[in-house]
Design a protein around this motif. Structure first.
Motif, PDB file in Angstrom:
ATOM      1  N   ASP B  10       0.850  -1.087   0.027  1.00  0.00           N
ATOM      2  CA  ASP B  10      -0.088   0.150   0.031  1.00  0.00           C
ATOM      3  C   ASP B  10       0.929   1.349   0.052  1.00  0.00           C
ATOM      4  O   ASP B  10       1.333   1.778   1.109  1.00  0.00           O
ATOM      5  CB  ASP B  10      -0.714  -0.113   1.130  1.00  0.00           C
ATOM      6  CG  ASP B  10      -1.822   1.216   1.586  1.00  0.00           C
ATOM      7  OD1 ASP B  10      -1.672   1.945   0.467  1.00  0.00           O
ATOM      8  OD2 ASP B  10      -2.214   1.307   2.544  1.00  0.00           O
ATOM      9  N   MET B  12       0.148   3.948  -0.287  1.00  0.00           N
ATOM     10  CA  MET B  12      -0.462   5.444   0.033  1.00  0.00           C
ATOM     11  C   MET B  12      -0.604   5.404   1.497  1.00  0.00           C
ATOM     12  O   MET B  12      -1.197   6.525   2.220  1.00  0.00           O
ATOM     13  CB  MET B  12      -1.852   5.761  -0.560  1.00  0.00           C
ATOM     14  CG  MET B  12      -1.675   5.592  -1.985  1.00  0.00           C
ATOM     15  SD  MET B  12      -0.250   6.483  -2.775  1.00  0.00           S
ATOM     16  CE  MET B  12      -1.217   8.329  -2.872  1.00  0.00           C
ATOM     17  N   VAL B  40       0.907  -0.226  -4.706  1.00  0.00           N
ATOM     18  CA  VAL B  40      -0.406   0.040  -5.157  1.00  0.00           C
ATOM     19  C   VAL B  40      -0.587   1.520  -4.888  1.00  0.00           C
ATOM     20  O   VAL B  40      -0.651   1.772  -3.727  1.00  0.00           O
ATOM     21  CB  VAL B  40      -1.181  -1.024  -4.540  1.00  0.00           C
ATOM     22  CG1 VAL B  40      -2.755  -0.742  -4.932  1.00  0.00           C
ATOM     23  CG2 VAL B  40      -1.063  -2.281  -4.861  1.00  0.00           C
ATOM     24  N   GLY B  41      -1.214   2.457  -5.643  1.00  0.00           N
ATOM     25  CA  GLY B  41      -1.219   3.685  -5.177  1.00  0.00           C
ATOM     26  C   GLY B  41      -1.455   4.596  -6.320  1.00  0.00           C
ATOM     27  O   GLY B  41      -1.515   4.121  -7.394  1.00  0.00           O
ATOM     28  N   GLU B  43      -0.586   6.346  -9.475  1.00  0.00           N
ATOM     29  CA  GLU B  43       0.517   5.746 -10.313  1.00  0.00           C
ATOM     30  C   GLU B  43       1.468   7.098 -10.477  1.00  0.00           C
ATOM     31  O   GLU B  43       2.856   6.852 -10.144  1.00  0.00           O
ATOM     32  CB  GLU B  43      -0.201   5.484 -11.646  1.00  0.00           C
ATOM     33  CG  GLU B  43       0.719   4.824 -12.238  1.00  0.00           C
ATOM     34  CD  GLU B  43      -0.036   4.165 -13.681  1.00  0.00           C
ATOM     35  OE1 GLU B  43      -1.123   4.440 -13.927  1.00  0.00           O
ATOM     36  OE2 GLU B  43       0.585   3.295 -14.421  1.00  0.00           O
ATOM     37  N   ASN B  64      -2.063   1.051 -10.421  1.00  0.00           N
ATOM     38  CA  ASN B  64      -2.852   2.316 -10.052  1.00  0.00           C
ATOM     39  C   ASN B  64      -3.996   2.215  -9.220  1.00  0.00           C
ATOM     40  O   ASN B  64      -4.448   0.878  -9.307  1.00  0.00           O
ATOM     41  CB  ASN B  64      -3.038   2.736 -11.467  1.00  0.00           C
ATOM     42  CG  ASN B  64      -3.642   4.238 -11.241  1.00  0.00           C
ATOM     43  OD1 ASN B  64      -3.100   4.958 -10.359  1.00  0.00           O
ATOM     44  ND2 ASN B  64      -4.495   5.020 -12.052  1.00  0.00           N
ATOM     45  N   ALA B  65      -4.131   3.027  -8.597  1.00  0.00           N
ATOM     46  CA  ALA B  65      -5.572   3.122  -7.424  1.00  0.00           C
ATOM     47  C   ALA B  65      -5.583   4.562  -7.300  1.00  0.00           C
ATOM     48  O   ALA B  65      -4.625   5.327  -6.770  1.00  0.00           O
ATOM     49  CB  ALA B  65      -5.199   2.444  -5.866  1.00  0.00           C
ATOM     50  N   VAL B  68      -7.747   6.738  -1.523  1.00  0.00           N
ATOM     51  CA  VAL B  68      -6.868   6.686  -0.332  1.00  0.00           C
ATOM     52  C   VAL B  68      -7.857   6.574   0.819  1.00  0.00           C
ATOM     53  O   VAL B  68      -8.658   7.355   1.005  1.00  0.00           O
ATOM     54  CB  VAL B  68      -5.884   7.698  -0.184  1.00  0.00           C
ATOM     55  CG1 VAL B  68      -5.234   7.354   1.282  1.00  0.00           C
ATOM     56  CG2 VAL B  68      -4.826   7.762  -1.333  1.00  0.00           C
ATOM     57  N   SER B  85      -9.265   2.119  -3.824  1.00  0.00           N
ATOM     58  CA  SER B  85      -8.517   2.690  -2.864  1.00  0.00           C
ATOM     59  C   SER B  85      -7.204   1.781  -2.962  1.00  0.00           C
ATOM     60  O   SER B  85      -7.451   0.712  -3.315  1.00  0.00           O
ATOM     61  CB  SER B  85      -8.942   2.599  -1.350  1.00  0.00           C
ATOM     62  OG  SER B  85      -9.136   1.508  -0.988  1.00  0.00           O
ATOM     63  N   SER B  86      -6.192   2.226  -2.570  1.00  0.00           N
ATOM     64  CA  SER B  86      -4.813   1.540  -2.668  1.00  0.00           C
ATOM     65  C   SER B  86      -5.045   0.206  -2.011  1.00  0.00           C
ATOM     66  O   SER B  86      -4.633  -0.855  -2.016  1.00  0.00           O
ATOM     67  CB  SER B  86      -3.617   2.374  -2.167  1.00  0.00           C
ATOM     68  OG  SER B  86      -3.920   2.870  -0.775  1.00  0.00           O
ATOM     69  N   SER B 104       0.956  -2.675   4.751  1.00  0.00           N
ATOM     70  CA  SER B 104       0.460  -1.411   4.845  1.00  0.00           C
ATOM     71  C   SER B 104       0.866  -0.546   6.006  1.00  0.00           C
ATOM     72  O   SER B 104       0.729  -1.536   6.986  1.00  0.00           O
ATOM     73  CB  SER B 104      -0.825  -1.310   4.529  1.00  0.00           C
ATOM     74  OG  SER B 104      -1.707  -0.069   4.733  1.00  0.00           O
TER      75      SER B 104
END
Lengths: 335, 335
Positions: B10, B12, B40-41, B43, B64-65, B68, B85-86, B104
């Motif tokens: 994660d 983010m 993941v977040g 981009e 990409n996500a 948040v 979300s991420s 995370s």
């Protein structure tokens, strides 16, 4: 200056009885002329210890008791069965008005039971908590409960908060003490069932200064003056306090002593280390009062030395002089 | 050497996202060639951070996500509502077999909820506990539970003990790990209702090495490898550990720096102090696994820096290689 404060001291309780207990009594009467100590225990042994010191013989007397309650004994059985134990005899001195306060470094369980069965609870207080004062970065805090009620109810915790506030304001001189409940986060919706039910009671209580939840990590930093929790959690917090401190300090010492450079440095930083350790030494504040009883009962650490016994005795002065028992009774009547 | 371990990270989550998270990913793939990281977040932001480093491009990719999950959001609502979300995207990678583990530093609540709702519980495990490894004088101990179940039942605590033993034996390499339950004294009759009911279950359980009660003050000294309690108590213990350490160390530093003698000594004892602090730095062990799920979920501190993220990622290797999830499933079947 009112009447002297008479303390019934269990001469046989704790790991260092009777020698350190007797020494603590002598130090206390030397420190303050407000105190009279009745040493309760095996007369011959106690007198032999007393003979080692010079002291004002009018202010220390010995009350004979032939039995001793051991730490491992089931408390209710011990208190009911050993009528001539140092603890039961000392508790009866308080009950009969021959002493203002009881101090012991003996079995916590027996002190909790004897306090309730012999000295008796203030009407309206179901569960008298054991409330040690302990050191934080900003001065002393009170942790209620820390030994008596491992499965407490929300209304018990509310009374802990009220009695704790009275104690900190009157005995420790902290005006309008900040009250917090131990929680796992600062948001109001956090907590276990007990905390969730207790939180609104504390919030609505007019006679305390409730500041909300406190996370355990904020406790050593001194974020609150009265810290409320059930006795299981309180015991864990207090013991972690002792355990982490002991482990860290002994590791730092060991590591410093493992090199020449460290040894030299240790010599230089010794005064600074000592100062910090003294500040965080819980025994500086004496023992933990069992609050909500008709008389004052103080539990001192099992490992108490003379200094802690002395401090436990001296702590009785402001408790009795400020009539904490009367103030707690009044706060119950006002509800 | 089997297949590489794929970690969905994660990017983010946490106070230092995305910069420290991305840096931690780069450090992890440099440290071990067994790991592949899917960041993941957002981009663009993640790629901008990645551009600062040189790394094996085949072992770090970006998924990409666009959303948040913030720490303050109600967890269930956040996990259900923020599909892009991420956290939710990363959880789905684990669910769909595109990643072996999730790491995370974001909201604990959302991680607990997402782990259960998306990754899913192992059949037979009602309450997956959050189980941080933390340092003691004798090496690492595992504290289960520390965040998930504030009102746990005795059968939950029994499973915590079993899963904790599997974790410590297989991930940390401790043979026949000693299991203890947090209590207010060492006698079997002590404890609150939960502990009294749990104690006999642990005593009778054949597949753990139960050594009885542990008092909180014995925890830092390293008396047990797997320490079982409800999450409320676990949280207090962990936070006291951090809080007392922080307060003591900062007071010692302040006191040393307040005199010339102390300053000189501080220079000399610095290496010793540093060594002790490193030993007691919980981030050395990475994050806390949420055990009992169908995939590996690791919660890293909200304040995680690159080092802790790297350690959290590396920690996944032995968990996955030793098939902890499979071993937990097997232990449930055997009952």
């Amino acid at each position: 200056m009112g009447n002297p404060i008479i303390v019934a001291l269990d001469a046989m309780g704790g790991d260092n009885a009777p020698s350190e207990i007797v020494k603590g009594a002598v130090e206390a009467v030397k420190e303050s002329d407000r105190v009279i100590v009745k040493l309760v225990g095996a007369e011959e042994a106690v007198k032999a210890e007393l003979a080692k010191y010079e002291y004002d013989a009018e202010r220390i007397s010995v009350v004979n008791a032939t039995e001793v309650i051991e730490t491992a004994e089931p408390p209710v059985h011990a208190i009911r069965g050993k009528k001539d134990s140092s603890m039961v005899v000392a508790f009866n001195l308080v009950k009969n008005g021959e002493a203002d306060a009881f101090v012991s470094a003996g079995s916590t369980g027996a002190i909790l039971v004897g306090g309730q069965l012999i000295v008796g609870r203030i009407r309206g207080i179901d569960r008298p908590p054991l409330a040690p004062v302990f050191p934080t970065a900003k001065g002393p805090s009170l942790l209620v409960d820390c030994g008596a009620n491992v499965d407490a109810r929300p209304d018990h915790l509310l009374k802990f908060a009220q009695m704790g506030s009275i104690y900190m304001e009157n005995v420790m001189g902290i005006k309008n003490p900040r009250v917090a409940i131990v929680n796992v986060g600062s948001e109001e919706e956090k907590g276990n069932a007990l905390v969730k039910e207790t939180f609104p009671l504390l919030k609505e209580c007019a006679d305390i200064n409730f500041i909300g939840s406190i996370e355990a990590k904020e406790i050593p930093a001194g974020y609150a003056d009265v810290i409320v929790c059930d006795a299981f959690v309180g015991n864990c917090i207090l013991k972690m306090f002792e355990g982490v401190g002991m482990t860290l300090v002994s590791e730092i010492k060991r590591e410093m002593m493992s090199s020449f450079r460290g040894k030299l440095g240790a010599l230089l930083v010794k005064p600074a280390l000592k100062k910090v350790l003294k500040k965080y030494d819980a025994t500086e504040y004496g023992g933990a009062p069992l609050i909500g009883l008709k008389g004052l009962v103080i539990k001192s650490h099992g490992s108490s030395d003379a200094k802690e016994i002395r401090n436990s005795i001296l702590q009785c002065i402001s408790f009795v002089e400020n009539d904490i028992t009367g103030k707690i009774k009044q706060s119950i009547i006002n509800q």
